[in-house]
Design a protein around this motif. Structure first.
Motif, PDB file in Angstrom:
ATOM      1  N   LEU A   1     -78.368 -56.482  26.586  1.00  6.99           N
ATOM      2  CA  LEU A   1     -78.515 -57.434  25.485  1.00  6.99           C
ATOM      3  C   LEU A   1     -77.213 -58.204  25.265  1.00  6.99           C
ATOM      4  N   ALA A   2     -77.319 -59.429  24.776  1.00  6.29           N
ATOM      5  CA  ALA A   2     -76.135 -60.223  24.455  1.00  6.29           C
ATOM      6  C   ALA A   2     -75.422 -59.613  23.255  1.00  6.29           C
ATOM      7  N   SER A   3     -74.098 -59.727  23.230  1.00  9.10           N
ATOM      8  CA  SER A   3     -73.315 -59.141  22.140  1.00  9.10           C
ATOM      9  C   SER A   3     -73.705 -59.751  20.788  1.00  9.10           C
ATOM     10  N   ALA A   4     -74.169 -60.996  20.804  1.00  9.27           N
ATOM     11  CA  ALA A   4     -74.574 -61.645  19.560  1.00  9.27           C
ATOM     12  C   ALA A   4     -75.796 -60.972  18.930  1.00  9.27           C
ATOM     13  N   LEU A   5     -76.536 -60.189  19.722  1.00  9.46           N
ATOM     14  CA  LEU A   5     -77.728 -59.516  19.212  1.00  9.46           C
ATOM     15  C   LEU A   5     -77.427 -58.138  18.636  1.00  9.46           C
ATOM     16  N   VAL A   6     -76.193 -57.661  18.788  1.00  9.79           N
ATOM     17  CA  VAL A   6     -75.840 -56.331  18.291  1.00  9.79           C
ATOM     18  C   VAL A   6     -76.086 -56.202  16.789  1.00  9.79           C
ATOM     19  N   PRO A   7     -75.684 -57.195  15.952  1.00 11.91           N
ATOM     20  CA  PRO A   7     -75.980 -57.055  14.515  1.00 11.91           C
ATOM     21  C   PRO A   7     -77.463 -56.882  14.222  1.00 11.91           C
ATOM     22  N   ALA A   8     -78.328 -57.536  15.009  1.00  9.85           N
ATOM     23  CA  ALA A   8     -79.769 -57.407  14.784  1.00  9.85           C
ATOM     24  C   ALA A   8     -80.256 -56.000  15.113  1.00  9.85           C
ATOM     25  N   VAL A   9     -79.750 -55.421  16.197  1.00 13.02           N
ATOM     26  CA  VAL A   9     -80.138 -54.059  16.560  1.00 13.02           C
ATOM     27  C   VAL A   9     -79.652 -53.075  15.497  1.00 13.02           C
ATOM     28  N   LEU A  10     -78.416 -53.267  15.039  1.00 13.09           N
ATOM     29  CA  LEU A  10     -77.881 -52.404  13.985  1.00 13.09           C
ATOM     30  C   LEU A  10     -78.698 -52.539  12.709  1.00 13.09           C
ATOM     31  N   ALA A  11     -79.139 -53.760  12.398  1.00 11.23           N
ATOM     32  CA  ALA A  11     -79.946 -53.971  11.196  1.00 11.23           C
ATOM     33  C   ALA A  11     -81.289 -53.260  11.311  1.00 11.23           C
ATOM     34  N   LEU A  12     -81.878 -53.274  12.491  1.00 10.68           N
ATOM     35  CA  LEU A  12     -83.142 -52.565  12.692  1.00 10.68           C
ATOM     36  C   LEU A  12     -82.965 -51.057  12.497  1.00 10.68           C
ATOM     37  N   PHE A  13     -81.874 -50.526  13.036  1.00  9.70           N
ATOM     38  CA  PHE A  13     -81.587 -49.107  12.821  1.00  9.70           C
ATOM     39  C   PHE A  13     -81.443 -48.830  11.327  1.00  9.70           C
ATOM     40  N   GLY A  14     -80.751 -49.731  10.624  1.00 11.66           N
ATOM     41  CA  GLY A  14     -80.551 -49.564   9.196  1.00 11.66           C
ATOM     42  C   GLY A  14     -81.839 -49.659   8.408  1.00 11.66           C
ATOM     43  N   LEU A  15     -82.718 -50.582   8.779  1.00 15.65           N
ATOM     44  CA  LEU A  15     -84.009 -50.685   8.099  1.00 15.65           C
ATOM     45  C   LEU A  15     -84.814 -49.405   8.271  1.00 15.65           C
ATOM     46  N   GLY A  16     -84.770 -48.858   9.488  1.00 17.58           N
ATOM     47  CA  GLY A  16     -85.437 -47.587   9.718  1.00 17.58           C
ATOM     48  C   GLY A  16     -84.834 -46.486   8.866  1.00 17.58           C
TER      49      GLY A  16
END
Length: 408
Positions: free
Chosen positions: A235-250
């Protein structure tokens, strides 16, 4: 719920952001300070060391101080440590500031958790704990992705400055709303030696051990999540915040489930979510190179990790009913021993296994938790402080029927 709980949750949000935000800043810190990724990951372990040391120490010292003084002092130290960390050019100094900030964080959390049994009845304690811990999960949902975004745009130091600012803003409401002395009953300060003897309880020790293993698995994978999904899954580094946000939502959903059901269906919740958590880590390990797996499993594992972890905290607090001022410290120590051991083991696994190593270690730790939860260690049922509805039955992480609330 008392408004004090929401004030504490705001402060815990700022502190939780600091504790978790390095998951999105490890690559930048590694490049800026010229240290390997695995060494930069040890900043999370350094924070956990401070939490492990600071929780019992601050809780023991703060037993004779008004809660307002203890909580305000901890926040002041926390702000100062982040300012120093944002200014340093030395990895050693940054590590030291993380340890100091963690001691302050641990003291704050231990005192905050210990106030719950004093301000809410037993049958509502699990939900009250979920309000405070909700600040942590909101940090995962909003604080960590925002910190990762700041790190991407302005560098990792900007995230530390932002945390210092939010923490400073929390000082006023915490100082204003926290009572000077919240409990004036004859049993407000039991003998410290008597509280320490509560650690002899097999039920409490079992719950704490499970907390170490589950949180170790969570932090092992989460600390290296940025490099796992970029260098591992492509994944592109710019997408890391989105992945972290998904983990946080879970995680936010998971802690909500724990708050709703830990007090009445805790054994059943652990029996279902524990094995599911193990299955998720095993699956992610096998599919570590798949971008789809990263997007799907990040929220799933976040939800399962915090549903199990939040339930264990509630049951640990109930099991530590003989230690009303130190019970929060015991739970804090257990969770942060996991946060200490997990990233160290995950970093050590990168060399022989590559970037799949942290996920494999998380799966191994979860497997140990399921095995321990399934073992029959004699009568390990902790006694609840009051209402029968808050009584946690025998702790298990294997599928089982709740004795008081059988499955339909």
């Amino acid at each position: 719920m008392p408004s004090l709980l929401y004030v504490l949750a705001v402060a815990v949000f700022a502190q939780g952001t600091s504790e978790f935000v390095l998951a999105g800043l490890v690559p930048g810190i590694s490049a800026d300070l010229g240290v390997p990724v695995a060494q930069a990951g040890y900043l999370t372990s350094g924070f956990a060391v401070g939490m492990v040391v600071g929780a019992p120490l601050t809780a023991a010292v703060g037993r004779r101080l008004p809660p307002r003084w203890t909580l305000t002092a901890c926040l002041l130290v926390f702000v100062g440590a982040h300012v120093a960390g944002a200014l340093t050019e030395s990895f050693g100094v940054l590590l030291a500031t993380r340890c100091v900030a963690a001691v302050a964080n641990a003291g704050f959390l231990a005192v905050a958790l210990s106030t719950v049994p004093r301000v809410v009845p037993a049958e509502r304690q699990a939900r009250a704990l979920s309000v405070i811990l909700g600040g942590t999960t909101l940090a995962l949902v909003a604080g960590v992705p925002a910190g990762a975004l700041l790190g991407e745009v302005w560098g990792w130091r900007s995230a530390l400055w932002a945390i210092a600012g939010v923490s400073a803003a929390a000082l006023v409401p915490v100082a204003a709303r926290t009572p000077g002395r919240s409990d004036r009953t004859p049993h407000a300060r039991p003998d410290l030696r008597a509280e320490l003897r509560a650690l002899r309880s097999p039920g409490l020790l079992r719950v704490l051990a499970l907390g170490v293993l589950v949180n170790g698995a969570t932090f092992c994978a989460f600390t290296y999540l940025a490099v796992v999904v970029t260098d591992g899954a492509g994944l592109a580094s710019a997408l890391v915040p989105a992945v972290l946000a998904l983990f946080g939502l879970g995680a936010f959903a998971g802690i909500g489930v724990a708050g709703r059901f830990a007090g009445t269906h805790g054994r059943l919740l652990l029996g279902v979510a524990g094995p599911a958590l193990l299955a998720g880590w095993v699956t992610w390990t096998a599919l570590a190179a798949s971008p789809v797996a990263a997007w799907v499993l990040a929220p799933v594992q976040g939800a399962l990790s915090f549903a199990v972890g939040g339930t264990l905290i509630a049951r640990g607090m109930a099991a530590a009913h003989d230690a009303p001022t130190m019970g929060g410290a015991y739970s804090t120590v257990a969770l942060n021993l996991g946060a200490l051991v997990g990233p160290v083991l995950g970093g050590a696994a990168i060399a022989p296994l590559g970037l799949v190593g942290p996920l494999a270690v998380s799966a191994a730790l979860a497997a140990c938790a399921v095995a321990l939860g399934s073992a029959k260690l004699g009568s390990a049922t902790p006694r609840a402080a009051a209402q029968p509805s808050a009584t946690p039955g025998p702790t298990t992480l294997s599928p089982a029927r709740d004795r008081n609330h059988p499955q339909p």
